[in-house]
Design an enzyme around this catalytic site. Structure first.
Site, PDB file in Angstrom:
ATOM      1  N   GLN B 264       0.831  -1.197   0.000  1.00  0.00           N
ATOM      2  CA  GLN B 264       0.000   0.000   0.000  1.00  0.00           C
ATOM      3  C   GLN B 264       0.867   1.250   0.000  1.00  0.00           C
ATOM      4  OE1 GLN B 264      -3.286  -0.162  -0.352  1.00  0.00           O
ATOM      5  NE2 GLN B 264      -2.996   1.981  -0.756  1.00  0.00           N
ATOM      6  N   HIS B 267       2.477   3.065  -3.152  1.00  0.00           N
ATOM      7  CA  HIS B 267       1.707   3.838  -4.148  1.00  0.00           C
ATOM      8  C   HIS B 267       2.174   5.280  -4.200  1.00  0.00           C
ATOM      9  CE1 HIS B 267      -1.214   1.239  -5.963  1.00  0.00           C
ATOM     10  NE2 HIS B 267      -1.495   0.689  -4.797  1.00  0.00           N
ATOM     11  N   GLU B 332     -10.572   1.743   2.792  1.00  0.00           N
ATOM     12  CA  GLU B 332     -10.669   1.350   1.383  1.00  0.00           C
ATOM     13  C   GLU B 332     -10.414  -0.161   1.259  1.00  0.00           C
ATOM     14  OE1 GLU B 332      -7.565   2.907  -1.042  1.00  0.00           O
ATOM     15  OE2 GLU B 332      -8.542   2.364  -2.942  1.00  0.00           O
ATOM     16  N   HIS B 333      -9.270  -0.594   1.785  1.00  0.00           N
ATOM     17  CA  HIS B 333      -8.925  -2.022   1.789  1.00  0.00           C
ATOM     18  C   HIS B 333      -8.884  -2.497   3.232  1.00  0.00           C
ATOM     19  CE1 HIS B 333      -6.793  -0.308  -1.797  1.00  0.00           C
ATOM     20  NE2 HIS B 333      -7.299  -1.372  -2.391  1.00  0.00           N
ATOM     21  N   ASP B 366      -5.871  -6.212  -6.302  1.00  0.00           N
ATOM     22  CA  ASP B 366      -5.503  -5.082  -7.161  1.00  0.00           C
ATOM     23  C   ASP B 366      -5.421  -5.501  -8.626  1.00  0.00           C
ATOM     24  OD1 ASP B 366      -5.345  -3.380  -5.044  1.00  0.00           O
ATOM     25  OD2 ASP B 366      -3.159  -3.423  -4.871  1.00  0.00           O
ATOM     26  N   HIS B 425     -51.553  19.928 -11.221  1.00  0.00           N
ATOM     27  CA  HIS B 425     -51.333  18.508 -10.952  1.00  0.00           C
ATOM     28  C   HIS B 425     -52.650  17.852 -10.539  1.00  0.00           C
ATOM     29  CE1 HIS B 425     -47.086  19.658 -10.771  1.00  0.00           C
ATOM     30  NE2 HIS B 425     -46.730  18.392 -10.649  1.00  0.00           N
TER      31      HIS B 425
END
Lengths: 435, 435
Positions: B264, B267, B332-333, B366, B425
């Site tokens: 991770q 990145h 996220e993960h 991934d 209406h």
């Protein structure tokens, strides 16, 4: 009263494409001053919390409270509003809420998973959001139906707490709106409006809890605030003026069609009402109905201007030619006032809601048929959907790789990660192969 | 090389809440200069089309073409890129694409309808978008996996045309990316990047067709452009830096966990890697693994800074205490490196992707396990979902009210419409009762 001249287009005319584009053209203007005002309001709510909220209520709503706790209505106070309504309105609200709930129960997404031959498990877990905020505008017309349409899908999704924000000018809030909040199962109402309400829901204050998603219509300040807090919380789609496209084969009573066009046009002067038919005499008849019925309408001035500015009657050669126009316009509301309207469905790629047959005016869908009345506008039905249960559920991917699977997948991941020059990814995958 | 000091938090500490909040705090800065630059680029593309696109390509990508048609790669040119790849990469791309396609085929939404006792038909028609654009960043690492992950759900949804935009500095584009475009079924590649690519996809030029939705990662100019064109087209979620939360009971090889945290952290320096365990000695062991393995990593500098700035090891009293932290962080993960991880699923309300068991490192997800790697970041798993087929389908409500149903529903709609002071209406609904 000036006479209404309703625009008439013919697909055969040489400038039809240009005229249609001009008719459909709509872009909301992004105003720097509004954006700065909203950014300032959000900043003050984030830094000063309740104190700022009370300030803004005093300033914008002429509503002065000693403590922010006075801005909160609990379930009992909400029900009291319902109890004060005439029985007729109570029953209509209950019927609408029940029908909307039944329809939306068909939209609930379920978790799923499957196991592969090597024992690897893949799937998706579907869960509701924790807390959601519904914004309900103030103003002259109390939008009870909006409360039901925004809150019901959240409740059906299983959201634990659904709160509502609505401005209370001078402390006043409509019993009709509270009654709708009661039948829609709103947990708490916060008497606050504008950008400050959106900011309080997004970031929380001492009194207002932060929510995960904010939905519901509002003026330019509300819409701008929602766009600014997007990412901190979820928001619903960006709404433009409301529109209807009626397709009629000429066999429906022209008075019915005129009223259907009016029901859209009365929303506001930017609303758009378009009728398509292959029958020129029928278009004339609808024009006559419009001229005759318009003076009877309570909101005749709004309707007249809306029809004059943005309305149109379009004549096509063959009725089926309307299908290409439907997909090009991607209307929010599509009314198919024709024989066997279901046979058209496979040809319709883009529309927010499709009203099938002569007995389905848009007004029924706006209030109580069951489907949601929050729909994509201005051609965004090309990529947006009606508000639904799916807007209040979210998904988590599930990946359980077996020891055997880790060897196969690890080899593939290693090659791809090295191709992307992400070698720690590769090593992490390779570790499970070596085992 | 300086030694890495990895932050260590203890849930029992008095300042734990404050420390955790500081650790998680992330907000992307909205830069006025970037916004103005992007607005200018969009304006030029809208008014000048291809000419502006060629200008920007020359200016930003040192890529000069005589005609905008040179910016287009057709299916044959895309396949040529695939054909130039080594067999190993070709096969890995094909395996990944097939697995991702299989997983996503489980997400296809189906139209549904039901008929009520009075003959009224209600339902929802599900249709794919017409045309979608995938943005693929340039830069040093060719993001082949990103092509597969963004394009596959669109293709599975049935989108008629999936196009891709990617910058080609000096006219160069990676064969690895083209190979991924080939296996993902991309129809056309446009060699353009930055805000101008987003603008061209949103509004169209003489050469570039306008699309209905734009997805894919990008730098701050791309992200800002996507936000600015949102509403004209759909966009995917707003992504922050990537993060992982690993929960481990202490029984996994600490080297495995160290590599998972690295995968991770590599990145970028804003990426976040957090490990939770009830076992203090295990956290020590992982620290030792990190210190020992870090120097071997190709991207050691990025990993070191990422871990130092945003990483943490968190000790809980009992392993199950991690569940509350998971829901608070909404990662996220989420990697559950524990016994019987499936038993934890009912307790997990918020996570982008859940990696179950010791043999499921994030790296497999991934690239090739099947689920999407485009996931909600920075706690937005509270309301966003992984990218999926549902992002490329949209729904149209179906409402076909029978003559009998129109009487019942008309009465309800009339009461509610009059309560909202929308009398056109009401009249439109009432007309169907009188019949």
């Amino acid at each position: 009263m000036s006479e209404l001249k309703l625009r008439r287009l013919d697909v055969g005319a040489t400038d039809f494409d240009r005229e249609l584009n001009a008719l459909l053209d709509w872009e909301s203007v992004s105003d720097t001053r509004v954006q700065e005002t909203v950014a300032h309001v959000i900043h003050r709510i984030r830094t000063e919390g309740d104190a700022a909220l009370q300030d803004f209520s005093r300033q914008f709503d002429q509503f002065e409270v000693d403590s922010a706790s006075e801005l909160v209505l609990d379930k009992a106070a909400i029900q009291a509003g319902f109890d004060r309504l005439p029985t007729e309105q109570q029953e209509a609200l209950q019927t609408a809420a029940a029908r909307v709930e039944e329809y939306h129960s068909h939209q609930v997404g379920e978790s799923w998973q499957y196991t592969q031959a090597d024992g690897t498990v893949l799937g998706q877990q579907v869960t509701p959001m924790d807390r959601v905020g519904i914004y309900v505008p103030g103003g002259t017309a109390p939008l009870a139906s909006s409360v039901i349409m925004n809150a019901t899908p959240a409740r059906v999704a299983g959201v634990s707490e659904v709160v509502m924000a609505t401005p209370a000018p001078k402390g006043q809030v409509s019993d009709f709106v509270l009654g709708a909040a009661h039948v829609a199962g709103i947990d708490r109402v916060f008497l606050m409006g504008g950008a400050q309400a959106v900011a309080a829901l997004a970031y929380g204050t001492e009194t207002v809890p932060s929510v995960d998603k904010i939905v519901g219509p509002g003026n330019i300040f509300v819409a701008t605030a929602k766009k600014q807090v997007f990412g901190k919380v979820g928001i619903d789609m960006i709404a433009g003026p409301s529109e209807i496209l009626v397709v009629c084969d000429g066999k429906t009573d022209p008075d019915w069609i005129a009223l259907d066009l009016f029901s859209q046009a009365e929303h506001d002067t930017d609303a758009q009402s378009i009728l398509i038919s292959q029958d020129g005499a029928f278009l004339d008849a609808v024009s006559e109905s419009i001229a005759r019925l318009l003076p009877e309408m309570e909101r005749a001035d709004v309707i007249r201007q809306s029809l004059a500015d943005r309305g149109a009657l379009i004549q096509v050669d063959r009725l089926e030619d309307a299908q290409a126009l439907i997909n090009r316009i991607a209307p929010e509301h599509l009314e198919l006032s024709i024989d066997d309207p279901e046979s058209w469905l496979p040809a319709i790629r883009h529309a927010g809601a499709i009203f099938l047959g002569r007995h389905t005016p848009e007004a029924l869908g706006d209030y109580c048929a069951g489907p949601n009345h929050v729909l994509p506008t201005s051609g965004t039905a090309r990529f947006f959907s009606p508000l639904g249960v799916y807007d209040f559920q979210k998904r988590s991917s599930l990946i359980g790789v077996s020891p055997e699977g880790a060897k196969t997948l690890g080899a593939v991941a290693s090659i791809l990660a090295r191709g992307e020059q992400l070698t720690a990814h590769a090593r992490s995958a390779e570790k499970r192969i070596d085992e």
